[in-house]
Structure formats: C-alpha cells, structure tokens
Design an enzyme around this catalytic site. Sequence first.
Site, short mmCIF file in Angstrom:
data_model
loop_
_atom_site.label_atom_id
_atom_site.label_comp_id
_atom_site.label_asym_id
_atom_site.label_seq_id
_atom_site.Cartn_x
_atom_site.Cartn_y
_atom_site.Cartn_z
N PRO A 101 0.82 -1.21 0.00
CA PRO A 101 0.00 0.00 0.00
C PRO A 101 0.86 1.27 0.00
O PRO A 101 0.37 2.34 -0.37
CB PRO A 101 -0.80 -0.08 1.31
CG PRO A 101 -0.70 -1.50 1.74
CD PRO A 101 0.58 -2.05 1.19
N GLU A 128 0.47 -7.80 8.83
CA GLU A 128 0.58 -6.33 8.85
C GLU A 128 1.78 -5.84 8.04
O GLU A 128 1.92 -4.63 7.83
CB GLU A 128 0.66 -5.80 10.29
CG GLU A 128 -0.65 -5.98 11.05
CD GLU A 128 -1.84 -5.30 10.35
OE1 GLU A 128 -1.77 -4.10 10.10
OE2 GLU A 128 -2.83 -6.01 10.05
N ARG A 166 0.28 -9.66 -20.81
CA ARG A 166 -0.45 -9.41 -22.05
C ARG A 166 0.31 -8.49 -23.00
O ARG A 166 -0.04 -8.39 -24.18
CB ARG A 166 -1.86 -8.89 -21.78
CG ARG A 166 -1.92 -7.55 -21.10
CD ARG A 166 -3.36 -7.14 -20.83
NE ARG A 166 -4.06 -6.75 -22.05
CZ ARG A 166 -3.88 -5.59 -22.69
NH1 ARG A 166 -3.00 -4.71 -22.25
NH2 ARG A 166 -4.56 -5.32 -23.77
N ASP A 181 -1.76 2.00 -28.10
CA ASP A 181 -0.90 2.90 -27.36
C ASP A 181 -0.39 4.05 -28.23
O ASP A 181 -0.34 5.19 -27.77
CB ASP A 181 0.30 2.14 -26.78
CG ASP A 181 -0.12 1.29 -25.59
OD1 ASP A 181 -1.30 1.39 -25.18
OD2 ASP A 181 0.71 0.52 -25.09
C1 9D3 Z 1 -5.41 -2.64 7.62
C2 9D3 Z 1 -3.96 -2.87 7.84
N1 9D3 Z 1 -3.20 -1.64 7.60
C3 9D3 Z 1 -2.85 -1.03 8.87
C4 9D3 Z 1 -3.64 0.19 9.16
C5 9D3 Z 1 -1.94 -1.88 6.92
C6 9D3 Z 1 -2.00 -2.84 5.79
C7 9D3 Z 1 -1.19 -3.94 5.83
C8 9D3 Z 1 -1.22 -4.85 4.77
C9 9D3 Z 1 -2.82 -2.63 4.70
C10 9D3 Z 1 -2.85 -3.54 3.66
C11 9D3 Z 1 -2.04 -4.65 3.70
C12 9D3 Z 1 -2.05 -5.62 2.57
N2 9D3 Z 1 -2.05 -4.96 1.27
C13 9D3 Z 1 -1.18 -5.21 0.32
O1 9D3 Z 1 -0.32 -6.06 0.50
C14 9D3 Z 1 -1.22 -4.47 -0.92
C15 9D3 Z 1 -2.13 -3.49 -1.40
C16 9D3 Z 1 -3.29 -2.89 -0.82
O2 9D3 Z 1 -3.75 -3.20 0.28
N3 9D3 Z 1 -3.95 -1.96 -1.57
C17 9D3 Z 1 -3.55 -1.57 -2.79
N4 9D3 Z 1 -2.47 -2.08 -3.36
C18 9D3 Z 1 -1.78 -3.02 -2.66
S1 9D3 Z 1 -0.38 -3.75 -3.20
C19 9D3 Z 1 -0.22 -4.70 -1.85
#
Ligand code: 9D3
Length: 267
Positions: A101, A128, A166, A181
Amino acid sequence: MPASSASTGAVTTDMHVGVVTLFPPMFRALTGHGISGRALREGLVALRFFNPRDYTTDRHRTVDDRPYGGGPGMLMKTAPTSAAIRAAKATVGGPVLMLSPQGKPLTQARVAALAAQEQMILLCGRYEGIDERVLDTLVDEEYSLGDFVLSGGELAAMALLDAVIRLQPGALGAEASAVEDSFSAGLLDHPHYTRPEEFEGRRVPEVLLSGDHARIARWRLQQRLGVTWRKRPDLLERLQLGAQEQALLEEYIRQYEGGNEAGDSET
Ligand code: 9D3
C-alpha cells in the site's frame, strides 16, 4: 505452441518472474485461465514460486512473528521471508518489487517499463507487513494498486503480472495494445455493440451499420473523447488535443448538453 523465434525456431522465454508468497495456489487464478494462462503454458513467461514456509527451520514451520512495540496483528517472520527473497534473487534475479500500500501507484506506463524486463521478483506481503530492515536490504521498488485495503500482496501481484504478460510479444493482446498505445493513449474506450441490431427496444447506432469505415473511425474517436470528458475529465486535462479532436469533442459536448444522453450523432 512454445515461444519461438521465427528465424531459428529456438524456444525462448522472454521473462522469468520469481514470486515470493505464502500462498502460491492463489496464482492458479492467473496461471489457469485466459491470455495469461496461455502465455505461461507457451513459455513466453516463466513463473517460479518461493514460499517462506519452505525456508522455516522450526517444527511448526512458523511464518509469522510479533511486532516489537506491541499492538494488534503480526508481521511476516524475518528469517524465512529474507531466505525466500534471497533464494529468488539467486535463481531468478532482477529487481525485487514489493506489492505494498506504500508503493507508487501502478500505471500503464510503469507496466510497460516492467514488461521490458527479462527478470523480476515480486514480493507479496501478508499480515501487517514485513520488518523494515528486510525491506531496506532486499526490496528495490514498491508498487500499489491504489488507495484501498487488500488482505495481502498476492492479488496485486497477479494484477501486475496479468498487465505485464499481455504485453509480451506473442501474447494475445500485445498486438492490439501496441496499436492502441501509439494511436490514442490516455483516452477511455468507445462503446461496443454486437448482435442483434435491436435489443430490448434499443437500436445499434446507425453509423456502425453503414459500412463507411472513415465515418465509423471518426465516430469511435468522438465517443472516446466524449466518454473520457464525461467519466474521467482528469485524464483529458493531461492530453494536448489536436484541432480535429477538439472539434469532435466540442460537437459531442453540444449534443450531450442538448440532452442527447448517448452523445450520438442525430444526422
Ligand atoms: C489494515 C492494515 N493496515 C494497517 C492500518 C496496513 C496494511 C497492511 C497490509 C494494509 C494492507 C495490507 C495488505 N495490502 C497489500 O499487500 C497491498 C495493497 C493494498 O492493500 N492496496 C492496494 N495495493 C496493494 S499492493 C499490496
């Protein structure tokens, strides 16, 4: 049919991808279906999985651990995670990309750059997250799908892989998207219609039945401009429209504001 060079007939794999994940079976959604499944079967892209659970040394094969400082949730256990990443680096190589994220938003431009790589390693987080020292030492880049919360990196890695696969030469989709593209990047698609000519009282736009290919191309471009203006004006702001495109969009807007919801030409 395997991936091959037309001149030599030699089998070549364009891209080798290592995936570090606690859940390799999730990737059957990608490997077992559609364009991506076919490209993998044909050997255009080779996937290898590295499961931290296979790099545990304790009786229970523990892959999670508690965070220093306390708080809810667990982290991926440091030693098995780093061992799995190191195994991927030793056998596959290329940059280590974490799906996270905190990453840069994935865009088609970034997908196209990744599609040109010969090797890469995708690191999928669970729980986490991962100890910061492992990330500092072993991860080169982070990519996100956007600002919403997934349960882990696997679905994001599959989305990235699908988009990259792809674009590989020989994958269905590579030819069409290359044309797309260069021609009209940055615009949304025009509406599509298939049989029958009338469905539940609504007719296919007359222009598509005309056989006039120049007029059809003009209509499709106008629809793409108009749909983008209506649904994603942020995309349109980044484009420098030519005089003809500007005129087509202005005509669309006049007709749309005049109350023709389909934005369809009335002549
Ligand atoms: C709710 C947990 N969060 C703490 C406040 C942290 C968190 C940890 C692990 C939030 C998401 C994740 C798992 N997400 C991913 O591994 C992830 C992800 C995403 O959640 N949203 C958009 N792109 C991606 S890429 C990997």
